[in-house]
Scaffold this motif. Structure first.
Motif, PDB file in Angstrom:
ATOM      1  N   GLN A   1       0.712  -1.091   0.030  1.00 52.27           N
ATOM      2  CA  GLN A   1      -0.007  -0.226   0.087  1.00 52.27           C
ATOM      3  C   GLN A   1       0.795   1.212   0.129  1.00 52.27           C
ATOM      4  OE1 GLN A   1      -3.219   0.154   2.610  1.00 52.27           O
ATOM      5  NE2 GLN A   1      -3.812  -1.892   2.252  1.00 52.27           N
TER       6      GLN A   1
ATOM      7  N   ARG B   1      -2.142   8.398  -1.845  1.00 49.82           N
ATOM      8  CA  ARG B   1      -2.927   8.346  -3.138  1.00 49.82           C
ATOM      9  C   ARG B   1      -2.079   8.858  -4.355  1.00 49.82           C
ATOM     10  NH1 ARG B   1      -8.572   8.113  -3.801  1.00 49.82           N
ATOM     11  NH2 ARG B   1      -9.187   8.265  -6.223  1.00 49.82           N
TER      12      ARG B   1
ATOM     13  N   PRO C   1      -8.466   7.743 -10.796  1.00 53.89           N
ATOM     14  CA  PRO C   1      -8.869   9.060 -10.656  1.00 53.89           C
ATOM     15  C   PRO C   1      -9.858   9.595  -9.664  1.00 53.89           C
ATOM     16  CG  PRO C   1      -9.985   7.916 -12.535  1.00 53.89           C
ATOM     17  CD  PRO C   1      -9.201   6.851 -11.668  1.00 53.89           C
TER      18      PRO C   1
ATOM     19  N   LEU D   1     -27.016   7.885  -3.977  1.00 52.44           N
ATOM     20  CA  LEU D   1     -26.939   7.855  -2.676  1.00 52.44           C
ATOM     21  C   LEU D   1     -28.488   7.573  -2.482  1.00 52.44           C
ATOM     22  CD1 LEU D   1     -25.560  10.796  -0.412  1.00 52.44           C
ATOM     23  CD2 LEU D   1     -27.846   9.619   0.132  1.00 52.44           C
TER      24      LEU D   1
ATOM     25  N   LEU E   1     -17.876  11.299   2.653  1.00 52.17           N
ATOM     26  CA  LEU E   1     -18.933  10.463   2.176  1.00 52.17           C
ATOM     27  C   LEU E   1     -18.403   9.042   2.457  1.00 52.17           C
ATOM     28  CD1 LEU E   1     -20.252  10.188  -1.563  1.00 52.17           C
ATOM     29  CD2 LEU E   1     -21.479   9.455   0.439  1.00 52.17           C
TER      30      LEU E   1
ATOM     31  N   LEU F   1     -23.795   6.799   1.825  1.00 56.42           N
ATOM     32  CA  LEU F   1     -24.346   6.364   0.637  1.00 56.42           C
ATOM     33  C   LEU F   1     -24.812   4.816   0.771  1.00 56.42           C
ATOM     34  CD1 LEU F   1     -22.397   6.861  -2.696  1.00 56.42           C
ATOM     35  CD2 LEU F   1     -23.401   4.598  -2.249  1.00 56.42           C
TER      36      LEU F   1
ATOM     37  N   TRP G   1     -25.624   0.930  -0.300  1.00 50.64           N
ATOM     38  CA  TRP G   1     -25.155   0.670  -1.518  1.00 50.64           C
ATOM     39  C   TRP G   1     -25.962  -0.708  -1.231  1.00 50.64           C
ATOM     40  CZ3 TRP G   1     -22.697   1.680  -5.897  1.00 50.64           C
ATOM     41  CH2 TRP G   1     -21.866   0.774  -6.584  1.00 50.64           C
TER      42      TRP G   1
ATOM     43  N   HIS H   1     -26.220  -3.084  -3.837  1.00 50.15           N
ATOM     44  CA  HIS H   1     -25.578  -4.106  -5.054  1.00 50.15           C
ATOM     45  C   HIS H   1     -25.607  -5.799  -4.514  1.00 50.15           C
ATOM     46  CE1 HIS H   1     -25.133  -0.641  -7.442  1.00 50.15           C
ATOM     47  NE2 HIS H   1     -24.687  -1.701  -8.567  1.00 50.15           N
TER      48      HIS H   1
ATOM     49  N   ARG I   1     -15.649  -0.668  -9.162  1.00 50.97           N
ATOM     50  CA  ARG I   1     -16.040   0.506  -9.819  1.00 50.97           C
ATOM     51  C   ARG I   1     -16.313   1.737  -8.778  1.00 50.97           C
ATOM     52  NH1 ARG I   1     -18.880  -2.617 -13.132  1.00 50.97           N
ATOM     53  NH2 ARG I   1     -20.921  -1.946 -12.392  1.00 50.97           N
ATOM     54  N   LEU I   2     -17.264   1.301  -7.566  1.00 56.11           N
ATOM     55  CA  LEU I   2     -17.449   2.497  -6.695  1.00 56.11           C
ATOM     56  C   LEU I   2     -15.984   2.903  -6.090  1.00 56.11           C
ATOM     57  CD1 LEU I   2     -19.284   3.807  -5.044  1.00 56.11           C
ATOM     58  CD2 LEU I   2     -19.413   1.764  -3.439  1.00 56.11           C
TER      59      LEU I   2
ATOM     60  N   SER J   1     -12.851   2.803  -7.119  1.00 55.31           N
ATOM     61  CA  SER J   1     -12.222   3.298  -8.088  1.00 55.31           C
ATOM     62  C   SER J   1     -12.397   4.899  -8.366  1.00 55.31           C
ATOM     63  CB  SER J   1     -12.112   2.571  -9.263  1.00 55.31           C
ATOM     64  OG  SER J   1     -11.602   1.233  -9.320  1.00 55.31           O
ATOM     65  N   GLN J   2     -13.756   5.083  -8.334  1.00 49.74           N
ATOM     66  CA  GLN J   2     -14.174   6.257  -8.579  1.00 49.74           C
ATOM     67  C   GLN J   2     -13.654   7.355  -7.747  1.00 49.74           C
ATOM     68  OE1 GLN J   2     -17.282   7.972 -10.499  1.00 49.74           O
ATOM     69  NE2 GLN J   2     -18.851   6.326  -9.505  1.00 49.74           N
ATOM     70  N   GLY J   3     -13.309   6.884  -6.681  1.00 52.29           N
ATOM     71  CA  GLY J   3     -12.651   8.033  -5.782  1.00 52.29           C
ATOM     72  C   GLY J   3     -13.775   8.849  -5.125  1.00 52.29           C
ATOM     73  N   LEU J   4     -14.924   8.360  -5.021  1.00 54.05           N
ATOM     74  CA  LEU J   4     -15.911   9.073  -4.669  1.00 54.05           C
ATOM     75  C   LEU J   4     -16.110   9.056  -3.046  1.00 54.05           C
ATOM     76  CD1 LEU J   4     -19.700   9.131  -5.858  1.00 54.05           C
ATOM     77  CD2 LEU J   4     -18.335  10.874  -5.017  1.00 54.05           C
TER      78      LEU J   4
ATOM     79  N   ASP K   1     -14.966   7.873   0.877  1.00 59.59           N
ATOM     80  CA  ASP K   1     -13.639   7.964   1.660  1.00 59.59           C
ATOM     81  C   ASP K   1     -13.544   6.693   2.572  1.00 59.59           C
ATOM     82  OD1 ASP K   1     -13.085  10.672   1.117  1.00 59.59           O
ATOM     83  OD2 ASP K   1     -14.998  11.084   1.772  1.00 59.59           O
TER      84      ASP K   1
ATOM     85  N   ARG L   1      -8.865  -5.352   0.633  1.00 57.07           N
ATOM     86  CA  ARG L   1      -7.657  -5.342   1.402  1.00 57.07           C
ATOM     87  C   ARG L   1      -6.412  -5.154   0.549  1.00 57.07           C
ATOM     88  NH1 ARG L   1      -6.715  -9.929   6.164  1.00 57.07           N
ATOM     89  NH2 ARG L   1      -8.425  -9.344   6.856  1.00 57.07           N
ATOM     90  N   THR L   2      -6.665  -5.124  -0.673  1.00 55.80           N
ATOM     91  CA  THR L   2      -5.798  -4.806  -1.814  1.00 55.80           C
ATOM     92  C   THR L   2      -5.667  -3.181  -1.857  1.00 55.80           C
ATOM     93  OG1 THR L   2      -7.013  -4.979  -3.715  1.00 55.80           O
ATOM     94  CG2 THR L   2      -6.131  -6.891  -2.880  1.00 55.80           C
ATOM     95  N   THR L   3      -6.483  -2.469  -1.453  1.00 55.55           N
ATOM     96  CA  THR L   3      -6.886  -1.053  -1.648  1.00 55.55           C
ATOM     97  C   THR L   3      -6.545  -0.306  -0.615  1.00 55.55           C
ATOM     98  OG1 THR L   3      -8.793  -1.635  -3.088  1.00 55.55           O
ATOM     99  CG2 THR L   3      -9.008   0.246  -1.470  1.00 55.55           C
ATOM    100  N   ARG L   4      -6.385   0.972  -0.902  1.00 51.55           N
ATOM    101  CA  ARG L   4      -6.304   2.124   0.163  1.00 51.55           C
ATOM    102  C   ARG L   4      -7.074   2.407   1.047  1.00 51.55           C
ATOM    103  NH1 ARG L   4      -2.829   3.268  -2.666  1.00 51.55           N
ATOM    104  NH2 ARG L   4      -4.383   4.246  -4.049  1.00 51.55           N
TER     105      ARG L   4
END
Lengths: 348, 348
Positions: free
Chosen positions: A4, A8, A54, A103, B68, B103, B105, B107, B117-118, B120-123, B125, B143-146
DNA sequence: CTGTTAGCGCATTCAC
DNA sequence: GTGAATGCGCTAACAG
């Protein structure tokens, strides 16, 4: 497992690593302008190496394009069932295509303060209202606001309001014609309690009156019963109806629990569906319709259509401030699950 | 109705109108530094005049504070009921205090691509996962994510995982002690189907084994039944149990539909609750417990505690990257609704 | 095809 | 007490 990174990665990091300018990275992402294959490859490798993703919020701020939309789903007492999620999922899918997230907001319908806070925050770019009432405070409030919104269902005064709703005026005729064509001339209508109708609940009122009008035209007799929404009430209603009007050959429902009772009572009486009695039900979801024995033929709006349309209209309004008001009525669909059939010959 | 201004007022507009600098307006808002009363008044008037509301997204970008958070609530087949919303509302309330929106979710739990996708969007936190499984792909991915995340429920390998869960190991002893203290020595345990247990559903396994162990210590005999989750199965289970073991004086359930059947069967047999038979139920919500006749005494985690705690931990993790991993077990609460009482004297 | 520049609306450090 | 300046991460003219 990937290491990690400490922070970012940003577009600038990618640009530096790829040896191009910041904006080139942006354009490589959006494809808004031609990029040479070689450059593109270097950029993509850099993004991979850095694990770059992004940042949607920054993009939204810069581009002033919508990125987050709220769907107000006042859950109230009844919760959210699987068929409700059709709306949500359809809206969500439609939104995702545009890179917009949904949301889902479940606060109480009367909590205007919470709505005010949500809107004031400037977090969301638009909102869809569900379970709209004839007179709806949320609509009153949002009208004083710059925030684009769309309703599923309509208020009494819908001037300049963009809404999507079922075309209940078409439900009655569709039902009447279907049954009349099968030879039925005397039917029962198991509707909601009188209190619901009197409180101005649009769907029931519109459906009921359009059904009555069309029945008159087709020379069909309709016996209306306002039944409480529970199984026992449905059983009693049917028993009384058949005693008083033995000529009834079809029951039309707008009351899911009561119709379960109707089906139970028919089974107890040894009457078969549809040979002895046809059953038609307004507004229930496929899941509800398939759950009973037998499954019920329904007239309703296909799940998801309203959600999808609402999101489409909202996106239009968010994108183009001067977009025209849209008032859309979704046509009903009759799904034949075999619970309606030719009218039996019955000795009156 | 207020006139709709052509565009959103910004901090710069307010500053200009009030005749102060931009930053002064900011500080007036946050109160982070002393402002003279006179200046403050001018600023407030200007804000009023312009209908100014701060823009949360821009603030988040500048401050790098979270704004968010997603709550993943995989709805699956069963929908969302009112008691589920306790979690959601509690988390949402906790978040709002920090100026964070939730938010929701919905799904599918297996749709990792959508989750990807959610994220990756960086929307968003941070994210809270509900309905966590012993082995959960969402956890593997995150876990592979920040991205900071917290689970409600725990996976089998929960190394370095922050979670909140009910302390199921304490459920069994609490139930056994309660009943043993009332003099019960032979009880039935109406549990989930064998398939559920075998698939490694944590709550049932942990509760069941902790109950068995404590029963042994207290010299209590337990008859375990794996019942399908429906009313009929519950009726049959109780009938058979009482035939085979007439000494049973209490039924403990971890299976809501089956327990409805148990109550029905008791009523049919003319057995009273709690005079002839005590009833205790694991894990159902107050709404479910109050719905039956009689209402059921329960052992569970108070609605909202998990949601609130989860959000608290998540906020900590988002705010402080080096925050320690937290693994929290919420203690069970026994709510006495009168369905348990002293063991009757019964002729074996 | 690619780079430079100026913001989006706000928070915050550094000055005075 | 207050203001000026810089930057969050990105988009979108405007320049070649």
């Amino acid at each position: 497992m990937p290491q990690q990174p400490p922070r970012r990665a940003t577009r600038a990091d990618v640009a530096r690593l790829a040896g191009v300018s910041d904006s080139t990275v942006s354009y490589a992402l959006t494809g808004d302008r031609p990029i040479s294959d070689e450059t593109r490859e270097r950029i993509e490798r850099a993004m991979d190496d850095l694990g770059y993703v992004p940042h949607a919020r920054a993009a939204a701020l810069a581009s002033k394009k919508p990125s987050l939309v709220a769907l107000h789903f006042p859950v109230g007492e009844r919760g959210i069932d699987v068929s409700d999620l059709n709306y949500v999922n359809a809206a969500s899918d439609r939104a995702e295509v545009e890179g917009i997230q949904l949301l889902m907001w479940t606060h109480d319908i009367n909590d205007i303060d919470a709505l005010r806070r949500l809107v004031s925050q400037g977090l969301i770019d638009g909102i869809i209202l569900m379970e709209v009432r004839q007179h709806d405070e949320r609509v009153d409030y949002l009208r004083t606001t710059r925030l684009p919104f769309v309703t599923i269902g309509r208020t009494k005064d819908n001037t300049a309001l963009s809404y999507i709703d079922a075309d209940f005026d078409a439900w009655g005729p569709l039902a009447v014609n279907h049954l009349a064509d099968l030879g039925h001339t005397e039917v029962a209508l198991i509707s909601q309690p009188g209190s619901v109708v009197e409180s101005g609940y649009g769907p029931v009122i519109l459906t009921q009156s359009s059904l009555m009008a069309q029945a008159e035209r087709r020379g069909m007799r309709v016996h209306l019963v306002n039944s409480r929404p529970n199984i026992r009430a449905g059983r009693e209603a049917l028993a009384q109806l058949l005693t008083a009007h033995p000529g009834i050959t079809a029951a039309v429902g707008f009351n899911a629990p009561a119709m379960i009772g109707v089906l139970e009572e028919l089974a107890v009486m040894g009457l078969r569906v549809p040979e002895d009695m046809s059953i038609l039900h307004f507004g229930i979801s496929p899941e509800q319709a398939e759950m009973t024995v037998p499954a019920q033929t329904t007239i309703s709006v296909p799940g998801g259509v309203l959600g999808d349309e609402a999101m489409t209209v909202l996106i239009e309004r968010m994108t183009n401030a001067s977009a025209p008001t849209r008032q859309i009525l979704a046509p009903p669909v009759l799904v034949d699950r075999g619970s309606t059939g030719p009218a039996p010959l019955r000795a009156d």
